[in-house]
Write a protein that holds these residues in place. Structure first.
Motif, PDB file in Angstrom:
ATOM      1  N   ASP A  48       0.823  -1.199   0.000  1.00 17.54           N
ATOM      2  CA  ASP A  48       0.000   0.000   0.000  1.00 17.54           C
ATOM      3  C   ASP A  48       0.867   1.262   0.000  1.00 17.54           C
ATOM      4  O   ASP A  48       2.003   1.257   0.488  1.00 17.54           O
ATOM      5  CB  ASP A  48      -0.912   0.004   1.237  1.00 17.54           C
ATOM      6  CG  ASP A  48      -1.949   1.101   1.178  1.00 17.54           C
ATOM      7  OD1 ASP A  48      -2.980   0.900   0.532  1.00 17.54           O
ATOM      8  OD2 ASP A  48      -1.708   2.174   1.778  1.00 17.54           O
ATOM      9  N   SER A  96      -1.064  -2.167  -6.250  1.00 16.32           N
ATOM     10  CA  SER A  96      -1.629  -1.065  -5.464  1.00 16.32           C
ATOM     11  C   SER A  96      -1.218   0.257  -6.090  1.00 16.32           C
ATOM     12  O   SER A  96      -0.196   0.345  -6.778  1.00 16.32           O
ATOM     13  CB  SER A  96      -1.149  -1.131  -4.012  1.00 16.32           C
ATOM     14  OG  SER A  96       0.273  -1.125  -3.963  1.00 16.32           O
ATOM     15  N   ASN A  97      -2.021   1.277  -5.841  1.00 15.20           N
ATOM     16  CA  ASN A  97      -1.702   2.612  -6.343  1.00 15.20           C
ATOM     17  C   ASN A  97      -0.610   3.218  -5.459  1.00 15.20           C
ATOM     18  O   ASN A  97      -0.840   3.464  -4.276  1.00 15.20           O
ATOM     19  CB  ASN A  97      -2.953   3.483  -6.316  1.00 15.20           C
ATOM     20  CG  ASN A  97      -2.769   4.795  -7.052  1.00 15.20           C
ATOM     21  OD1 ASN A  97      -1.683   5.375  -7.058  1.00 15.20           O
ATOM     22  ND2 ASN A  97      -3.823   5.279  -7.680  1.00 15.20           N
ATOM     23  N   SER A 139      -3.522   5.654  -1.182  1.00 15.39           N
ATOM     24  CA  SER A 139      -3.643   4.528  -0.262  1.00 15.39           C
ATOM     25  C   SER A 139      -5.000   3.842  -0.411  1.00 15.39           C
ATOM     26  O   SER A 139      -6.028   4.483  -0.621  1.00 15.39           O
ATOM     27  CB  SER A 139      -3.475   5.016   1.177  1.00 15.39           C
ATOM     28  OG  SER A 139      -3.633   3.954   2.094  1.00 15.39           O
ATOM     29  N   GLY A 140      -4.992   2.520  -0.306  1.00 14.05           N
ATOM     30  CA  GLY A 140      -6.225   1.752  -0.285  1.00 14.05           C
ATOM     31  C   GLY A 140      -6.844   1.481  -1.628  1.00 14.05           C
ATOM     32  O   GLY A 140      -7.988   1.025  -1.699  1.00 14.05           O
ATOM     33  N   GLU A 141      -6.125   1.715  -2.725  1.00 18.22           N
ATOM     34  CA  GLU A 141      -6.662   1.504  -4.061  1.00 18.22           C
ATOM     35  C   GLU A 141      -5.917   0.346  -4.726  1.00 18.22           C
ATOM     36  O   GLU A 141      -4.690   0.371  -4.829  1.00 18.22           O
ATOM     37  CB  GLU A 141      -6.523   2.776  -4.896  1.00 18.22           C
ATOM     38  CG  GLU A 141      -7.376   2.799  -6.139  1.00 18.22           C
ATOM     39  CD  GLU A 141      -7.543   4.213  -6.663  1.00 18.22           C
ATOM     40  OE1 GLU A 141      -8.685   4.709  -6.683  1.00 18.22           O
ATOM     41  OE2 GLU A 141      -6.524   4.823  -7.050  1.00 18.22           O
ATOM     42  N   GLN A 192     -11.447  -1.135  -3.525  1.00 15.30           N
ATOM     43  CA  GLN A 192     -10.832  -0.451  -2.396  1.00 15.30           C
ATOM     44  C   GLN A 192     -10.412  -1.460  -1.335  1.00 15.30           C
ATOM     45  O   GLN A 192     -10.945  -2.571  -1.258  1.00 15.30           O
ATOM     46  CB  GLN A 192     -11.795   0.576  -1.809  1.00 15.30           C
ATOM     47  CG  GLN A 192     -12.227   1.653  -2.793  1.00 15.30           C
ATOM     48  CD  GLN A 192     -11.055   2.413  -3.386  1.00 15.30           C
ATOM     49  OE1 GLN A 192     -10.235   2.976  -2.674  1.00 15.30           O
ATOM     50  NE2 GLN A 192     -10.965   2.420  -4.721  1.00 15.30           N
ATOM     51  N   ALA A 193      -9.477  -1.078  -0.496  1.00 19.90           N
ATOM     52  CA  ALA A 193      -8.910  -2.004   0.486  1.00 19.90           C
ATOM     53  C   ALA A 193      -9.924  -2.481   1.515  1.00 19.90           C
ATOM     54  O   ALA A 193      -9.724  -3.523   2.149  1.00 19.90           O
ATOM     55  CB  ALA A 193      -7.723  -1.343   1.193  1.00 19.90           C
ATOM     56  N   ASP A 194     -11.028  -1.739   1.682  1.00 15.36           N
ATOM     57  CA  ASP A 194     -12.075  -2.192   2.598  1.00 15.36           C
ATOM     58  C   ASP A 194     -13.112  -3.069   1.902  1.00 15.36           C
ATOM     59  O   ASP A 194     -14.134  -3.436   2.501  1.00 15.36           O
ATOM     60  CB  ASP A 194     -12.759  -1.000   3.270  1.00 15.36           C
ATOM     61  CG  ASP A 194     -13.459  -0.082   2.280  1.00 15.36           C
ATOM     62  OD1 ASP A 194     -13.462  -0.374   1.059  1.00 15.36           O
ATOM     63  OD2 ASP A 194     -13.995   0.958   2.722  1.00 15.36           O
ATOM     64  N   THR A 209     -14.941  -2.305  -0.748  1.00 24.16           N
ATOM     65  CA  THR A 209     -15.983  -1.565  -1.468  1.00 24.16           C
ATOM     66  C   THR A 209     -15.487  -1.160  -2.850  1.00 24.16           C
ATOM     67  O   THR A 209     -14.291  -1.160  -3.134  1.00 24.16           O
ATOM     68  CB  THR A 209     -16.395  -0.305  -0.698  1.00 24.16           C
ATOM     69  OG1 THR A 209     -15.261   0.576  -0.591  1.00 24.16           O
ATOM     70  CG2 THR A 209     -16.891  -0.666   0.699  1.00 24.16           C
ATOM     71  N   GLY A 210     -16.450  -0.780  -3.705  1.00 26.63           N
ATOM     72  CA  GLY A 210     -16.105  -0.199  -4.993  1.00 26.63           C
ATOM     73  C   GLY A 210     -15.631  -1.176  -6.045  1.00 26.63           C
ATOM     74  O   GLY A 210     -15.036  -0.759  -7.044  1.00 26.63           O
TER      75      GLY A 210
END
Length: 458
Positions: A182, A248-249, A253-255, A274-276, A278-279
């Motif tokens: 990340d 990862s981007n 962060s988180g993409e 997304q890292a959670d 979602t999306g």
């Protein structure tokens, strides 16, 4: 209990392996500057002997955070990774006990992250064979700044002085062939296998079978993550197909971007989440004519990908109808915020562009073709320039161009100098000085995805 003779053999092998391939081991410079005989471009070969070299894959950074070292895979150190200084050519071994899968060079700190088998102390990388019983891997990092300093000074300490072990990935997740760091350097992402992924999918999910003649692509799999502060492993997302090329981007962060891996054309190649968890969505929605491959995050808001155009119009085989020039093909840039795509360039004939990348500053794009030629594209004018050629279609792999973070040069792997026409060396291709010096008429509008963050740049 193992017989004493077996224990002695293991101890002897371990001692021999440790002595022959240790963290911080140095290799003499092989740096050589070559002029391309066709284009006149300057080529900086950082390795020039047949050492089993290959680049890190273009989905991941190639240079250390200070921009001075590039890290590569090689047989020079019994399956360990080696860093080479771009200016001096000095080479330093940067893993001990081997690694499996992706090498992740941090872009904020001077650290290298990777996976390593937990039995690395007793089994050298060269001793591993396909079909060996599954072995869990650890997530490890190495303090490169201290390692480089101590290696140069001749004051090397044991490997543990430079290494941090964050945790072990359970076999149900596997993850060993994929690893992405990340942007905040506090989490890593990796592949999740069927055992862990299947229970996370709704009961009525249609699981995808293999797709195409290579019999790959079946699910379910997914993406998982490890919290580097705690070592906790948890799922990100499960999908009904085979996941590959997790990246990862480096700026956001988180993409996470990943692909549906089939070994060729996929029904829907590129995905983002997304890292959670979602999306989740297709990054570029495809139709049956699109053969999308080799996607790489190339800037805070951009992904470069190849839409292949290497097959004849009218073809319809085990891969379907894809990859003819009946539809638009070429080096495509997708904006992660607007979802807009445009074609930066394409060769007028032949295979078209295959492995692609773009400079983080938004000025350039780059791609290779099936003949291992390297094409540079000015994204403001769409001009294409043959940057270097002669890298031998017989080479054991493609040249895999990847831009440096400062947008000044491109890393490739090349068989140009090797006698067997197959072995690869690590090579840096600077962007030509006359292109770096270019300024533009304000009437030439930048692409829609150039972004507010780049306004005011040349």
């Amino acid at each position: 209990m193992k017989p004493l003779r077996t224990l002695l053999i293991i101890a002897a092998l371990t001692a021999a392996y440790t002595a022959s391939a240790h963290l911080g081991q140095r290799f003499p410079s092989e740096r050589k500057v070559v002029t391309d005989p066709v284009t006149g471009a300057e080529l900086i070969f950082l390795t020039t002997t047949p050492g089993g070299d290959s680049k890190i894959y273009p989905t991941h950074p190639q240079w250390t955070a200070d921009g001075e070292w590039t890290i590569f895979r090689t047989r020079r150190a019994d399956g360990n990774a080696v860093a080479v200084n771009e200016k001096t050519g000095d080479m330093v071994q940067v893993t001990e006990g081997g690694y499996r899968g992706s090498l992740c060079i941090a872009q904020k700190s001077m650290r290298l992250f990777f996976n390593r088998y937990i039995d690395h102390a007793t089994k050298a990388p060269s001793e591993r064979r396909r079909g060996d019983p599954p072995t869990p891997v650890q997530v490890v990092s190495v303090d490169l700044a201290q390692l480089f300093a101590d290696s140069a000074a001749g004051t090397l300490k044991p490997a543990a002085a430079y290494e941090t072990v964050y945790g072990t990935i359970p076999l149900a997740y596997d993850g060993a062939g994929e690893l992405a760091l990340d942007a905040d350097e506090d989490v890593v992402y990796f592949r999740m296998l069927e055992e862990a992924a299947a229970p996370l999918l709704p009961a009525d999910t249609a699981i995808e079978p293999d797709f195409g003649p290579r019999n790959m692509g079946a699910g379910p799999t997914g993406v998982a993550k490890m919290d580097l502060a705690t070592g906790e492993v948890s799922p990100v997302v499960a999908v009904p197909f085979q996941v590959g090329h997790i990246q990862s981007n480096p700026w956001v962060s988180g993409e996470i971007v990943f692909c549906w891996e089939t070994g060729g054309k996929s029904p829907q190649r590129t995905w983002i989440v997304q890292a959670d968890g979602t999306g989740l969505r297709p990054l570029f929605p495809e139709n049956e004519y699109d053969w999308v491959t080799h996607e790489a995050i190339t800037g805070p808001d951009e992904v470069a990908m190849a839409i292949l155009g290497h097959r004849k119009v009218g073809v319809d085989d085990d891969w379907g109808k894809a990859a003819s020039r009946l539809r638009p093909t070429g080096l495509a840039i997708v904006n992660l915020r607007t979802n807009e795509l445009y074609i930066a360039g394409q060769t007028k004939s032949g295979s078209g562009l295959w492995h692609v990348h773009a400079s983080p500053d938004g000025r350039w794009a780059v791609g290779d073709d099936f003949g291992r030629n390297l094409w540079l594209i000015d994204r403001r004018t769409n001009e294409m320039r043959l940057l270097t050629t002669g890298h031998k279609a017989s080479a054991r792999d493609h040249i895999h161009p990847t831009f440096k973070a400062d947008s000044s040069s491109i890393s490739i792997q090349s068989a140009m100098l090797t006698e067997d026409d197959r072995e690869l060396n690590i090579c840096i291709v600077p962007v030509p000085a006359d292109w770096l010096a270019r300024t533009y008429d304000d009437n030439i509008h930048p692409p829609a995805d150039y972004g507010d963050r780049n306004r005011g740049r040349p």
